[in-house]
Design a protein around this motif. Structure first.
Motif, short mmCIF file in Angstrom:
data_model
loop_
_atom_site.label_atom_id
_atom_site.label_comp_id
_atom_site.label_asym_id
_atom_site.label_seq_id
_atom_site.Cartn_x
_atom_site.Cartn_y
_atom_site.Cartn_z
N TRP A 277 -62.67 40.70 64.52
CA TRP A 277 -62.24 42.08 64.28
C TRP A 277 -60.74 42.14 64.00
CZ3 TRP A 277 -63.78 46.31 62.44
CH2 TRP A 277 -63.08 47.50 62.64
N ARG A 278 -59.94 41.39 64.77
CA ARG A 278 -58.50 41.35 64.53
C ARG A 278 -58.20 40.90 63.11
NH1 ARG A 278 -56.70 38.08 69.98
NH2 ARG A 278 -56.27 39.89 71.35
N MET A 279 -58.89 39.88 62.64
CA MET A 279 -58.60 39.35 61.31
C MET A 279 -59.02 40.33 60.21
SD MET A 279 -56.98 36.67 62.01
CE MET A 279 -56.48 37.40 63.60
N ARG A 280 -60.06 41.11 60.46
CA ARG A 280 -60.44 42.13 59.49
C ARG A 280 -59.37 43.23 59.43
NH1 ARG A 280 -65.24 41.36 57.25
NH2 ARG A 280 -66.80 40.05 58.31
N LEU A 281 -58.85 43.61 60.58
CA LEU A 281 -57.75 44.58 60.61
C LEU A 281 -56.53 44.00 59.90
CD1 LEU A 281 -57.98 45.95 64.26
CD2 LEU A 281 -58.78 47.06 62.17
N ALA A 282 -56.26 42.74 60.12
CA ALA A 282 -55.13 42.08 59.46
C ALA A 282 -55.31 42.08 57.95
CB ALA A 282 -54.99 40.65 59.98
N ALA A 283 -56.53 41.80 57.50
CA ALA A 283 -56.80 41.79 56.06
C ALA A 283 -56.52 43.15 55.45
CB ALA A 283 -58.24 41.38 55.81
N ARG A 284 -56.90 44.23 56.15
CA ARG A 284 -56.62 45.57 55.63
C ARG A 284 -55.12 45.81 55.51
NH1 ARG A 284 -59.04 50.62 58.80
NH2 ARG A 284 -57.69 49.79 60.44
N GLU A 285 -54.35 45.40 56.52
CA GLU A 285 -52.91 45.59 56.48
C GLU A 285 -52.27 44.76 55.37
OE1 GLU A 285 -51.19 47.78 58.14
OE2 GLU A 285 -52.97 48.48 59.19
N LEU A 286 -52.73 43.53 55.21
CA LEU A 286 -52.15 42.66 54.18
C LEU A 286 -52.46 43.18 52.78
CD1 LEU A 286 -52.98 39.20 55.80
CD2 LEU A 286 -50.70 40.21 55.50
N ARG A 287 -53.66 43.71 52.61
CA ARG A 287 -54.01 44.26 51.30
C ARG A 287 -53.22 45.50 50.99
NH1 ARG A 287 -60.40 44.55 50.68
NH2 ARG A 287 -59.78 45.27 48.62
N GLY A 288 -52.82 46.22 52.04
CA GLY A 288 -51.98 47.40 51.82
C GLY A 288 -50.61 47.04 51.27
N GLY A 289 -50.16 45.81 51.54
CA GLY A 289 -48.94 45.31 50.94
C GLY A 289 -47.64 45.79 51.56
N ARG A 290 -47.71 46.62 52.60
CA ARG A 290 -46.49 47.19 53.16
C ARG A 290 -45.90 46.37 54.30
NH1 ARG A 290 -48.08 53.66 53.43
NH2 ARG A 290 -48.48 53.92 51.19
N LYS A 291 -46.68 45.50 54.91
CA LYS A 291 -46.22 44.73 56.06
C LYS A 291 -46.13 43.25 55.71
CE LYS A 291 -47.89 47.66 59.84
NZ LYS A 291 -48.72 47.68 61.09
N THR A 292 -45.17 42.57 56.32
CA THR A 292 -45.09 41.13 56.18
C THR A 292 -46.15 40.47 57.05
OG1 THR A 292 -43.55 40.90 58.03
CG2 THR A 292 -42.59 41.30 55.84
N VAL A 293 -46.42 39.21 56.79
CA VAL A 293 -47.40 38.48 57.59
C VAL A 293 -46.96 38.45 59.05
CG1 VAL A 293 -48.44 36.22 57.99
CG2 VAL A 293 -48.18 37.07 55.65
N SER A 294 -45.69 38.23 59.30
CA SER A 294 -45.20 38.17 60.68
C SER A 294 -45.36 39.51 61.38
CB SER A 294 -43.74 37.72 60.72
OG SER A 294 -42.91 38.63 60.00
N ALA A 295 -45.15 40.62 60.66
CA ALA A 295 -45.31 41.95 61.26
C ALA A 295 -46.78 42.21 61.60
CB ALA A 295 -44.78 43.02 60.32
N VAL A 296 -47.67 41.81 60.72
CA VAL A 296 -49.10 41.98 60.99
C VAL A 296 -49.51 41.13 62.19
CG1 VAL A 296 -51.43 41.61 60.08
CG2 VAL A 296 -49.66 42.58 58.61
N ALA A 297 -49.03 39.90 62.22
CA ALA A 297 -49.36 39.01 63.34
C ALA A 297 -48.90 39.62 64.66
CB ALA A 297 -48.69 37.65 63.12
#
Length: 336
Positions: A277-297
C-alpha cells in the motif's frame, strides 16, 4: 458514450480528513483504495430488446456494469460455468474483459452487439420491434498502475439480485439515472457521474457482504470487523511503524491468530500488505511530479532513500526515478 470522468470527491475528502485526524482515527480503506484507483465512468447507450434475440459483446477494459430496468434475460460469460438469469432490478459487474452474451434464450444464434449500438438513436440501441427488456450500463476505467488491486479481488461476475438487501439503493439510483439520461437537465452529466459511482460502490458493498469464497482479498476482509480495523489503521497512518503485535492488539486478537487470519483472508501477511500500500501511494505521488523521491520516502516513514528505492522497485517493478521519468513522458490520458 457519455464520460463521467470525475473521481470521487467524497472518497478523497474522507482520506484527507482521516489522515489529518491522527493515528488513532482509522480511515475507510474501501474509500481510500477507490480514491487511488481514480475511477472514471462511461455510460453507454441503453439496450432495448424484444422478441427472440441474442447478442455477443466483445472484450473490454476495466469493469462493465449493467442493470435491468425492465423485463428478463440471460447473461452468459465466457469461461463461467453457469449463466445468470436476470430480472428487473438486478445489477451486475463484469470484471476481467471476457466476452459475454445477453439473450432472451441462450440457445439462439448470436449476433454481434456492436452494430446495434452503432445505430443507437436517442441513446437507445434497439433489438427487435418491442421493448420487452431494457438495460442500462457502461463501464469504469481505473488508473492502470493500480487497477489490479481491485480487479484481482473480484470474480468474473458480480451479480446483485433485486431481492438483495443492497438492491433498494441500487433501484433508487437506477430510477434517478434513467431520468437524467432520458430527460437531461442542468448538471445532468455531473449527476449521472455521481449516480453511476453510487451504483458501483453499492454493488461492491453487496459483493463484499456476500461472504464465502466470492469475497476475497482486502475487499472480502473488510466485511470482518477485526480485520477491517487493522486495515483502517494501516490506511489511516501508512507512515506509522506498525508491528504485527500492535495491529493484532487493535484487532482484539492474539498475534499468531491475527497474522494467520489476515494472510488467509487477504492473501498476504499484514506488513507485506502495508508495504504494497505504501508503494502504491508513493507511485501516485511520483506520478504527480511535485515531490522528490527523498520527500516521498520521508512522507511514508523511510529515513533512508535507498531503503525506500529498494522496496519500491520490488513492489512496482521499477526504480522510483525511472517510474517518475516514465510518468512525466507519458501522454495525457483522454477523458472520454
Amino acid at each position: 458514450m457519455v464520460a463521467c470522468a470525475a473521481p470521487s470527491i467524497h472518497a478523497r475528502f474522507a482520506a484527507f480528513h482521516a489522515r489529518c485526524s491522527g493515528v488513532d482515527a482509522p480511515i475507510d480503506p474501501f474509500s481510500d483504495v477507490l480514491a487511488l484507483l481514480n475511477p472514471k465512468g462511461f455510460l453507454s447507450a441503453r439496450l432495448s430488446a424484444g422478441g427472440d434475440w441474442a447478442l455477443r459483446f466483445n472484450g473490454y477494459e476495466g469493469v462493465k456494469f449493467n442493470a435491468v430496468l425492465q423485463g428478463r434475460c440471460w447473461l452468459a460469460v465466457e469461461g463461467v460455468e453457469h449463466p445468470v438469469a436476470l430480472q428487473a432490478g438486478d445489477c451486475y459487474l463484469l470484471t476481467d474483459g471476457r466476452h459475454y452474451r445477453l439473450a432472451s434464450d441462450l440457445a439462439l444464434p448470436t449476433e454481434e452487439a456492436a452494430p446495434y449500438f452503432a445505430r443507437a438513436t436517442g441513446g437507445v440501441a434497439q433489438v427487435g420491434d418491442t421493448a420487452d427488456v431494457m438495460l442500462m450500463g457502461g463501464r469504469f476505467a481505473f488508473d492502470e498502475a493500480h487497477a489490479a488491486m481491485l480487479l484481482d479481488a473480484l470474480p468474473p461476475v458480480v451479480h446483485v439480485p433485486a431481492a438483495s438487501a443492497h438492491a433498494g439503493v441500487i433501484q433508487w439510483v437506477l430510477a434517478r439515472l434513467a431520468d437524467e439520461v432520458s430527460q437531461p437537465a442542468m448538471g445532468a452529466t455531473l449527476m449521472a457521474d455521481h449516480l453511476a459511482h453510487i451504483l458501483f460502490v453499492q454493488a461492491l458493498r453487496a459483493h463484499a457482504a456476500s461472504g464465502g469464497a466470492q469475497a476475497v482479498g482486502w475487499l472480502g476482509a473488510l466485511s470482518e470487523p477485526r480485520l477491517a480495523k487493522a486495515l483502517g489503521l494501516m490506511h489511516g497512518a501508512p507512515a506509522q511503524r506498525w508491528t504485527v503485535d500492535a495491529l493484532a492488539s487493535a484487532a482484539g486478537m492474539s498475534r499468531s491468530t491475527f497474522a494467520g487470519h489476515f494472510k488467509s483472508a487477504v492473501g498476504v501477511a499484514p506488513l507485506d500488505y502495508l508495504l504494497r500500500w505504501r508503494m502504491r501511494l508513493a507511485a501516485r505521488e511520483l506520478r504527480g511530479g511535485r515531490k522528490t523521491v527523498s520527500a516521498v520516502a520521508l512522507s511514508l516513514g523511510y529515513e533512508s532513500e535507498s531503503a525506500f528505492s529498494h522496496a519500491f522497485k520490488r513492489v512496482m517493478g521499477a526504480a522510483p526515478m525511472h517510474f517518475k521519468s516514465a510518468a512525466a513522458r507519458a501522454p495525457a490520458q483522454p477523458t472520454a
